[in-house]
Motif scaffolding. Sequence first.
Motif, mmCIF file in Angstrom:
data_model
loop_
_atom_site.group_PDB
_atom_site.id
_atom_site.type_symbol
_atom_site.label_atom_id
_atom_site.label_comp_id
_atom_site.label_asym_id
_atom_site.label_seq_id
_atom_site.Cartn_x
_atom_site.Cartn_y
_atom_site.Cartn_z
ATOM 1 N N VAL A 1 0.859 -1.175 0.000
ATOM 2 C CA VAL A 1 0.000 0.000 0.000
ATOM 3 C C VAL A 1 0.896 1.226 0.000
ATOM 4 O O VAL A 1 1.803 1.329 0.825
ATOM 5 N N PRO B 1 -3.005 -4.808 11.940
ATOM 6 C CA PRO B 1 -4.425 -4.542 11.687
ATOM 7 C C PRO B 1 -4.729 -4.682 10.201
ATOM 8 O O PRO B 1 -3.803 -4.731 9.402
ATOM 9 N N PRO B 2 -6.005 -4.760 9.836
ATOM 10 C CA PRO B 2 -6.335 -4.844 8.414
ATOM 11 C C PRO B 2 -5.742 -3.660 7.660
ATOM 12 O O PRO B 2 -5.652 -2.561 8.213
ATOM 13 N N ASN B 3 -5.357 -3.887 6.426
ATOM 14 C CA ASN B 3 -4.798 -2.831 5.575
ATOM 15 C C ASN B 3 -3.539 -2.188 6.136
ATOM 16 O O ASN B 3 -3.266 -1.020 5.905
ATOM 17 N N ASN B 4 -2.799 -2.945 6.899
ATOM 18 C CA ASN B 4 -1.570 -2.420 7.483
ATOM 19 C C ASN B 4 -0.570 -2.085 6.384
ATOM 20 O O ASN B 4 -0.312 -2.905 5.515
ATOM 21 N N PRO B 5 -0.001 -0.885 6.402
ATOM 22 C CA PRO B 5 1.005 -0.588 5.374
ATOM 23 C C PRO B 5 2.261 -1.419 5.608
ATOM 24 O O PRO B 5 2.599 -1.716 6.752
ATOM 25 N N ILE C 1 -9.022 2.498 10.996
ATOM 26 C CA ILE C 1 -8.313 1.368 11.577
ATOM 27 C C ILE C 1 -7.173 1.864 12.467
ATOM 28 O O ILE C 1 -6.932 1.323 13.547
ATOM 29 N N ALA D 1 -2.918 -9.464 7.210
ATOM 30 C CA ALA D 1 -3.856 -9.035 8.231
ATOM 31 C C ALA D 1 -4.220 -10.248 9.041
ATOM 32 O O ALA D 1 -3.697 -11.325 8.826
#
Lengths: 299, 448, 312
Positions: A261, B273-277, C132, C250
């Motif tokens: 990301v 956590p979800p979507n962790n960079p 989050i 995740a």
Amino acid sequence: MTVRSVDRPLVEQLPQAGRRNRRPLAGLLQSAVTPRVILIGMCFLYLVPFYWMATTALKDNPELNIYPPTLWPLAPNPGNFISAIRYIPFPQFFINSVILTAGTAIGAGISNPLIAYGFARIKWPGRDFVFAIVMATIFVPFPVLILGLFDVFTKLGWIDTFLPLIIPAFFGNPFYIFLMRQFLLQLPVEISDSARIDGARELQIFWHIILPLAKPAVAVVIIFAAVAAWNEFLLPLIYLQDESRYPLAIGLQFFRSQHNVQYNLLMAASTLVVLPVLALFLGFQKFFIEGVSVGAVKG
Amino acid sequence: MRSFSGRGWTASLICLSVVVAACAQGGGSSGPPLAGCKSGTTLATFWTSHTPPDSDSLKHVVDTYNGQSSVGCVKMVQVPGSETDVTKLMTAVRGGSGPDVYMLDRFTVAERAAAGVLTDLTKYGAGNLSSKYVDFAWKEATFQGKPYALPLDTDVRALWYRKDLLKAAGVDITPLDPANGPVTIDTVRTMANKVNHQDASGAYDVIGFVPWVDQGWHYTWGFDFGGSFFDSGSCKVTPTDPKIVQAFTTMFGDWAKALGPEKAQTWVSSFLPPNNPPQQWPFLTGKTAFIITGDWPLNWVKQYKPDLQYGVTYIPIPKTGDTPSTWAGGWSLVIPTGAKHADAGYDFMKYLAGPDGMKTYVTETQHLPTWKSLGSDASLYQGDHTFFATKLLPVAKSRPPIPVGAFYWDQLSTAQDAVVRGSATADKALADVATNTNAKLQQFCPLK
Amino acid sequence: MIAVPRLRLDKKDRQSLLVALPFVGPWVIGFLAFTAYPIYYSFTISFTRYSGFGDATNIGFTNYEHMYHDVLFWKSMYNTLYYVALAVPVGLVIAIALGLAMNQKVREVAIYRAAIYAPSILPIYALTFIFIVLLNPRFGVLNYAIVTLGGPSINWLGDPAWTKVSVVILAQLGAGGPALIFLAAIRGIPSELYESAALDGAGAIRRFYHITLPLLTPVILYDLILGLILGLQIFTPAYVLTQGGAGAGAGQYVAGPDNSLMFYVLYLYKTAFQFTDMGYASALATVLFLVSVVLALAIMRTSRSWVHYEVT
């Protein structure tokens, strides 16, 4: 006959201390300080996500390694905004978003007041039954419609154009119809009746009398429709295929890949996505709140 | 009063629609082949949900192909999507506006073929290529004995360890050197426990090894314990294989219990956590000493923490003498149903999934190839990547290519979660998986 | 009761229909093309086994029978109703409170309004990423505040007991939208009503309960219905919050721990587009539609006793 005035400018003069209140200081506290404290507190809560987005947008890659995350960028790097714009075809996506949003907002602004008027202020046989159907359509989960809609739009040859995203807005949306209707029902029946006695046709009454009164509600509908269109994710995902037609909401996805990301760039681009809407909102809200300037006669 | 007739309304509505429609259709494209193609070639569209840097590499291959092909001229389009989410492909194919070539998660080929989304490649002679690809990849590309895809890249899982953290905890890391072969789970457990650390409030800030995060999937441990997930003879999934039950109990249930399930899950929510960079991947930030992951974090290390002191070895084995294993995933190229230029599309597929295209792609992206002869080409790999290609790929297994693969995966994940949190025993959770999945699978049986 | 229209129309009826047609006509066309036909389409395939491609096989009520035995169907229904029961009242109270706050007479109120509305315009995709971080059990702002006030540290997205509450909190970041409707409605209340009430000696609280609240009831009804529908169809936050695998991996969840974020439409979506079982997905959709209509009719029916369109 009483004249009803709903004329209340946005920025009302602060009450003159001492004129209405016996205790000037307490009055000032009540009218000027307390609301601000409450409002600032609320705004703080609502601005946290923004703060986080904007500060993360300024962080460099190494800083994203730091745990716990830094509250303020150690070395703010505005260059991220440039990188973000270059990472995806930002200008193209931006123009697409503007076209989609404007088209949808225009459609919603025209169709919903018109349709709601037909349900709120004209009596015709079967009206309540048809309105019940309008209400029922609210409850249709979108996934139910996806395949059938795709069939319709394919037959119309609209796939991979903006049409499936814009044209339906011109046929009303049950939420906005309901919202408009709730507002129109509140306007006294008498204002229409007196116009009818004067021989006005229904569309004239709608356009010249009711629409000006309903401006705040129309503005709310336009804002909602525009924001929804600006952020719409699933529809463009399904109907648009060529990258050159993607809006920003989908473009943001490209900052994430299967195993990575571009976190700071995503936040930088998101900030840029939000700013124009925020500016528009600041300008537009005057219209729908200050625009309430009504002098209607109630018998 | 100004008059405003109904006709005026309609007229302005139509006007507006026309304007909007004109805007909406502006910027239309396609037509004759693109710049960079040879004349007389057929335009084929190629969709991928990959994003940079992988999509950049795909673009290079496309450009090279366009420059030399006298058959096809490929237009590459990046579409949103993910491994199992093919909403866009499904709707587009239904609407008759699908691409000519699509890049599909190979493990879902059987599923999409069963649904009728894919074109049987037999008529193009794809069957002749079967021996060119590594076995598991080819098997994944077929359904009911027919080829529906050409395999592209693959990826495998390994155990990564932090040399600095382990040394600081007084652990002798020599056994972890892959030159010494695989280590046992017990060895890793002992090492990991020395690294565990709790802060003043009793919450873990470092956990030596959490075997159920990142790529520590049901399949990873199930294969590691020698389990088998599907029996093609009876056309039934077999998650209740005692070896899989054992894997779930040891690596999920018991391991979580030893750490304290809630405290362990708080660690997971805090550091993964979800979507962790990737910059905050706990292995990089030093919040864990061991992690099961693939070969792609090699890029993260290079990009975000080049001085990281780490090593890569086999996934730990249940007991000394067991053969190490891992599992491989990866992508493939397919022709969706209703493709308008399937011939040109296949020509491009053959190039990208062939030795030249694949070589460019895997070299640039640091993925692993499925073209057999590339697998042994040592010049393609650097550093730890060599270990993945030469030691792990040969022992890799793959998920059963069944038409309910995505459903089975979800079911196994649900069971894994239940066992980790201690809300169900491995037996019970996996029995549910078998019941639910076999009920769905039945309609497709028998499978060839 | 909804009156079914009489079939015989006299001249006056016909005339009134003609008057209404230009207004309601667009909706009728849109309804037929963009709603009725797709519903008919999906209703018919709910009785088939259909992947979305090739031919559909007629299997009668099998999909509906399967639903009865489907653990995930019940789980997702439970999760969704639980969420609605929590999110709708909370959302209503917060929206009214924000609407009142946005109506404060301070000079720079426009800025406050924009600030409160701001999160509503954040792309949900980016918002969930940010959210989050805010909910991180160790470093998140929320837990920091709770622990500072002497509360426990909560594992918001990792503990099945709290995941749905997390989504409710996330939804409140979008409360600026409904608050705007309340604001517009509050500003539409004639100021004379307040002035005469003040003359009668009514305090702020009495004025709120006797003037503001009754006059807001039509909007409250709207907000209830809206909340109910959006609640029953909650999808995007769960979809984005539960997407594992991307980024640096995740938790190994399908839809949150213990599938606690497996909401109905998420399950429907997965069934349709990941498991390509359009027949079953359509059956799920039909059931959701029926549940929604029943709940909404219940609200509409009781509304007659508490919604006031004019001051009495």
